[in-house]
Design a protein around this motif. Structure first.
Motif, PDB file in Angstrom:
ATOM      1  N   ARG A 197      -7.473  -1.772 -15.044  1.00  0.00           N
ATOM      2  CA  ARG A 197      -6.415  -0.754 -15.006  1.00  0.00           C
ATOM      3  C   ARG A 197      -5.038  -1.335 -15.341  1.00  0.00           C
ATOM      4  O   ARG A 197      -4.135  -0.601 -15.730  1.00  0.00           O
ATOM      5  CB  ARG A 197      -6.362  -0.105 -13.624  1.00  0.00           C
ATOM      6  N   SER A 198      -4.863  -2.650 -15.155  1.00  0.00           N
ATOM      7  CA  SER A 198      -3.541  -3.269 -15.343  1.00  0.00           C
ATOM      8  C   SER A 198      -3.439  -4.006 -16.673  1.00  0.00           C
ATOM      9  O   SER A 198      -2.681  -4.966 -16.791  1.00  0.00           O
ATOM     10  CB  SER A 198      -3.272  -4.242 -14.195  1.00  0.00           C
ATOM     11  N   ALA A 199      -4.147  -3.530 -17.683  1.00  0.00           N
ATOM     12  CA  ALA A 199      -4.279  -4.270 -18.947  1.00  0.00           C
ATOM     13  C   ALA A 199      -2.949  -4.568 -19.627  1.00  0.00           C
ATOM     14  O   ALA A 199      -2.821  -5.577 -20.322  1.00  0.00           O
ATOM     15  CB  ALA A 199      -5.184  -3.496 -19.903  1.00  0.00           C
ATOM     16  N   TYR A 200      -1.938  -3.714 -19.464  1.00  0.00           N
ATOM     17  CA  TYR A 200      -0.684  -3.866 -20.207  1.00  0.00           C
ATOM     18  C   TYR A 200       0.476  -4.261 -19.290  1.00  0.00           C
ATOM     19  O   TYR A 200       1.633  -4.152 -19.665  1.00  0.00           O
ATOM     20  CB  TYR A 200      -0.370  -2.567 -20.955  1.00  0.00           C
ATOM     21  N   VAL A 201       0.166  -4.727 -18.084  1.00  0.00           N
ATOM     22  CA  VAL A 201       1.189  -5.175 -17.135  1.00  0.00           C
ATOM     23  C   VAL A 201       1.126  -6.691 -17.054  1.00  0.00           C
ATOM     24  O   VAL A 201       0.136  -7.262 -16.590  1.00  0.00           O
ATOM     25  CB  VAL A 201       0.967  -4.561 -15.743  1.00  0.00           C
ATOM     26  N   SER A 202       2.175  -7.364 -17.512  1.00  0.00           N
ATOM     27  CA  SER A 202       2.199  -8.819 -17.485  1.00  0.00           C
ATOM     28  C   SER A 202       3.638  -9.306 -17.346  1.00  0.00           C
ATOM     29  O   SER A 202       4.583  -8.606 -17.718  1.00  0.00           O
ATOM     30  CB  SER A 202       1.581  -9.400 -18.766  1.00  0.00           C
ATOM     31  N   GLY A 203       3.777 -10.507 -16.792  1.00  0.00           N
ATOM     32  CA  GLY A 203       5.100 -11.097 -16.641  1.00  0.00           C
ATOM     33  C   GLY A 203       5.963 -10.408 -15.607  1.00  0.00           C
ATOM     34  O   GLY A 203       7.182 -10.584 -15.604  1.00  0.00           O
ATOM     35  N   GLN A 204       5.338  -9.669 -14.684  1.00  0.00           N
ATOM     36  CA  GLN A 204       6.100  -8.917 -13.697  1.00  0.00           C
ATOM     37  C   GLN A 204       6.158  -9.647 -12.361  1.00  0.00           C
ATOM     38  O   GLN A 204       5.285 -10.456 -12.029  1.00  0.00           O
ATOM     39  CB  GLN A 204       5.475  -7.538 -13.493  1.00  0.00           C
ATOM     40  N   VAL A 205       7.197  -9.347 -11.601  1.00  0.00           N
ATOM     41  CA  VAL A 205       7.339  -9.836 -10.234  1.00  0.00           C
ATOM     42  C   VAL A 205       7.333  -8.612  -9.327  1.00  0.00           C
ATOM     43  O   VAL A 205       8.219  -7.758  -9.404  1.00  0.00           O
ATOM     44  CB  VAL A 205       8.637 -10.641 -10.042  1.00  0.00           C
ATOM     45  N   ILE A 206       6.320  -8.519  -8.501  1.00  0.00           N
ATOM     46  CA  ILE A 206       6.123  -7.344  -7.642  1.00  0.00           C
ATOM     47  C   ILE A 206       6.303  -7.767  -6.198  1.00  0.00           C
ATOM     48  O   ILE A 206       5.694  -8.743  -5.744  1.00  0.00           O
ATOM     49  CB  ILE A 206       4.719  -6.749  -7.863  1.00  0.00           C
ATOM     50  N   GLU A 207       7.128  -7.034  -5.479  1.00  0.00           N
ATOM     51  CA  GLU A 207       7.384  -7.344  -4.075  1.00  0.00           C
ATOM     52  C   GLU A 207       6.601  -6.383  -3.188  1.00  0.00           C
ATOM     53  O   GLU A 207       6.657  -5.163  -3.380  1.00  0.00           O
ATOM     54  CB  GLU A 207       8.880  -7.262  -3.777  1.00  0.00           C
ATOM     55  N   VAL A 208       5.886  -6.938  -2.226  1.00  0.00           N
ATOM     56  CA  VAL A 208       5.098  -6.152  -1.286  1.00  0.00           C
ATOM     57  C   VAL A 208       5.673  -6.379   0.104  1.00  0.00           C
ATOM     58  O   VAL A 208       5.757  -7.519   0.574  1.00  0.00           O
ATOM     59  CB  VAL A 208       3.610  -6.561  -1.324  1.00  0.00           C
ATOM     60  N   THR A 209       6.089  -5.306   0.750  1.00  0.00           N
ATOM     61  CA  THR A 209       6.716  -5.400   2.067  1.00  0.00           C
ATOM     62  C   THR A 209       5.659  -5.438   3.161  1.00  0.00           C
ATOM     63  O   THR A 209       4.451  -5.367   2.913  1.00  0.00           O
ATOM     64  CB  THR A 209       7.648  -4.201   2.311  1.00  0.00           C
ATOM     65  N   ALA A 210       6.144  -5.506   4.396  1.00  0.00           N
ATOM     66  CA  ALA A 210       5.244  -5.533   5.547  1.00  0.00           C
ATOM     67  C   ALA A 210       4.930  -4.136   6.067  1.00  0.00           C
ATOM     68  O   ALA A 210       4.352  -3.994   7.146  1.00  0.00           O
ATOM     69  CB  ALA A 210       5.858  -6.381   6.655  1.00  0.00           C
ATOM     70  N   ALA A 211       5.295  -3.085   5.327  1.00  0.00           N
ATOM     71  CA  ALA A 211       5.062  -1.726   5.794  1.00  0.00           C
ATOM     72  C   ALA A 211       3.574  -1.455   5.989  1.00  0.00           C
ATOM     73  O   ALA A 211       2.724  -2.011   5.297  1.00  0.00           O
ATOM     74  CB  ALA A 211       5.640  -0.725   4.783  1.00  0.00           C
ATOM     75  N   GLU A 212       3.276  -0.595   6.949  1.00  0.00           N
ATOM     76  CA  GLU A 212       1.886  -0.247   7.203  1.00  0.00           C
ATOM     77  C   GLU A 212       1.323   0.549   6.032  1.00  0.00           C
ATOM     78  O   GLU A 212       2.022   1.337   5.390  1.00  0.00           O
ATOM     79  CB  GLU A 212       1.770   0.571   8.486  1.00  0.00           C
ATOM     80  N   THR A 213       0.052   0.344   5.770  1.00  0.00           N
ATOM     81  CA  THR A 213      -0.617   1.057   4.688  1.00  0.00           C
ATOM     82  C   THR A 213      -1.847   1.767   5.236  1.00  0.00           C
ATOM     83  O   THR A 213      -2.337   1.459   6.321  1.00  0.00           O
ATOM     84  CB  THR A 213      -1.047   0.089   3.575  1.00  0.00           C
ATOM     85  N   THR A 214      -2.334   2.728   4.455  1.00  0.00           N
ATOM     86  CA  THR A 214      -3.499   3.507   4.851  1.00  0.00           C
ATOM     87  C   THR A 214      -4.606   3.301   3.832  1.00  0.00           C
ATOM     88  O   THR A 214      -4.458   3.685   2.661  1.00  0.00           O
ATOM     89  CB  THR A 214      -3.159   5.007   4.942  1.00  0.00           C
TER      90      THR A 214
END
Length: 462
Positions: A197-214
């Motif tokens: 699904r992420s075939a065209y996403v590259s060179g990115q910096v993604i930040e993931v917080t400590a928020a609760e997820t479901t």
């Protein structure tokens, strides 16, 4: 529109000629399909330093269903858990499933130059063995404000991953994910990045917080029971977003201008959704949306137009029309829906920026300003929307995407747009749609305030 150069380079004469002339050699990307829903081959789980969450990451990776090999000793090439000689297995010339489909490097503990040497030691022996269209995902930590050695080392990971993405070739991508809290909060992000699904996403910096997820009841249909409104949905990227969200189980409300009614209604009928012909710039647009659908889980701001001219030749009406559709309508509609409580807690807002807004583009001062405005709105609103309404706000920033609009671009400009990225080709509308679906995922509540470029790591922009 067909990319004839890409097709040519896939032939034996094309490969020979492009090598001799030193021309780009883009690889055909493997995207998600019902026949190819996940990667084939092993995923190597490597570490640099002594990460505190290594066992937790192994557990998260284990839930993906991928064939994960953990604890590789880079000095011997042996998987310490299974004893398998991974390096011997993957260094052959064949594109068999034995070649690693992806590498996940846990560099969250890297805090000095010595730690960076361990990043090199981990990836140097195996990076070139990753299969075509494979992935390298590096996990990092937030940059410290108090420890300048840690800050230097973690910031160095950005330069490292962006550079590796530009040199690795063969349709492979490289991404840095900064994890603030428990690694489990990054599960939806890791599943997205470690998939076609992420075939065209590259060179990115993604930040993931400590928020609760479901976590969804069904990872294959994570949006089941949720309602999504998509603006500009009749064709192009908007239609692709509708198709992907429907695939993931969402109930759809599709909005576009009344002049696109025929295409809009045909798409809505095919996807079992609801068509809402409406000018999003109308003064009562938000009220009419709430009349049609009083409760939403996902709002996708995709509607957008271009009215290109250099600034000296741009009359006020061309400036205003782009600003009204691309930015003002997004601000006013978002404000009204949030104020009215029309977006459910645990919901998401996904806006469409553009690489033009990040890098600028000649003849598009109006368009670039509007799309940069989307990025500014996203970063400012995200923490308050999450705190006050339980809603995340993120943005996709497409690069050169193969649509009817780009097909009308003059040949040489079009070819430059296609080749000026690390993957050497234009993206497809579905690439933007897949990124939108990741943002809308109920387990992506820890992804907030992000502006992610879907551009194949364009050579332009930040």
């Amino acid at each position: 529109m067909a990319d004839r150069y890409l097709n040519f380079t896939g032939t034996a004469p094309g490969r020979f000629l492009t090598r001799r002339l030193g021309l780009p050699q883009p690889a055909e990307l493997r995207r998600w399909s019902a026949e190819y829903p996940s990667f084939e081959g092993v995923v190597l789980h490597l570490t640099a330093g002594e990460p505190k969450h290594s066992a937790e990451l192994a557990e998260v990776l284990g839930r993906t269903g991928l064939d994960v090999r953990t604890g590789l000793d880079v000095r011997t090439g042996l998987d310490v858990r299974t004893g398998l000689d991974v390096r011997a297995e993957v260094e052959g010339p064949s594109e068999s499933a034995a070649r690693p489909a992806a590498i996940v490097l846990d560099a969250t503990a890297v805090a000095d130059v010595t730690g960076l040497a361990q990043v090199h030691a981990a990836l140097h022996p195996v990076a070139r063995t990753v299969a075509a269209s494979g992935r390298i995902v590096v996990l990092g930590s937030p940059v410290s404000r108090d420890d300048h050695h840690q800050a230097a080392a973690q910031q160095a990971l950005e330069g490292f991953t962006r550079s590796l993405g530009k040199e690795i070739g063969r349709g492979r991508t490289v991404t840095l994910v900064r994890v603030e809290g428990p690694v489990a909060a990054a599960e939806s992000t890791l599943r997205f990045l470690l998939s076609p699904r992420s075939a065209y996403v590259s060179g990115q910096v993604i930040e993931v917080t400590a928020a609760e997820t479901t976590a969804p009841a069904d990872w294959a249909r994570p949006l089941a029971g949720r309602t999504a409104l998509i603006t500009g949905a009749a064709r192009g990227i908007g239609a692709a977003v509708a198709e992907v969200l429907a695939r993931d189980g969402a109930r759809l409300v599709l909005l576009d201008v009344p002049s696109a009614r025929q295409d809009l209604e045909a798409l809505a009928a095919r996807l079992d959704g609801t068509a809402l012909p409406l000018d999003i710039t109308a003064a009562d647009a938000a009220e009419r949306i709430m009349d049609a659908v009083p409760s939403l889980d996902t709002l996708v701001h995709n509607a957008g137009i271009t009215r290109d001219r250099t600034l000296a030749k741009m009359p006020a009406d061309r400036w205003a029309s782009v600003m009204d559709v691309n930015l003002a309508s997004v601000l006013t509609t978002t404000d009204a829906l949030l104020k009215a409580g029309a977006l459910n807690r645990g919901g998401s807002i996904v806006a469409t920026a553009s690489i033009a807004g990040l890098a600028g583009n000649a003849g598009q001062t109006n368009y670039a300003a509007s799309k940069a405005g989307i990025a500014g709105m996203t970063r400012s609103l995200a923490p308050r929307a999450l705190a006050d309404h339980g809603v995340t706000v993120n943005a996709v920033a497409p690069g050169f995407i193969e649509t009817k609009m780009t097909a009308a671009v003059p040949l040489f400009i079009r070819e430059a747009g296609r080749r000026m990225n690390s993957l050497g080709q234009g993206g497809q509308p579905v690439d933007v749609a897949e990124t939108t679906a990741w943002f809308a995922h109920p387990a992506s509540g820890s992804v907030n305030g992000q502006v992610v470029r879907v551009c194949g790591q364009s050579l332009l922009g930040a």
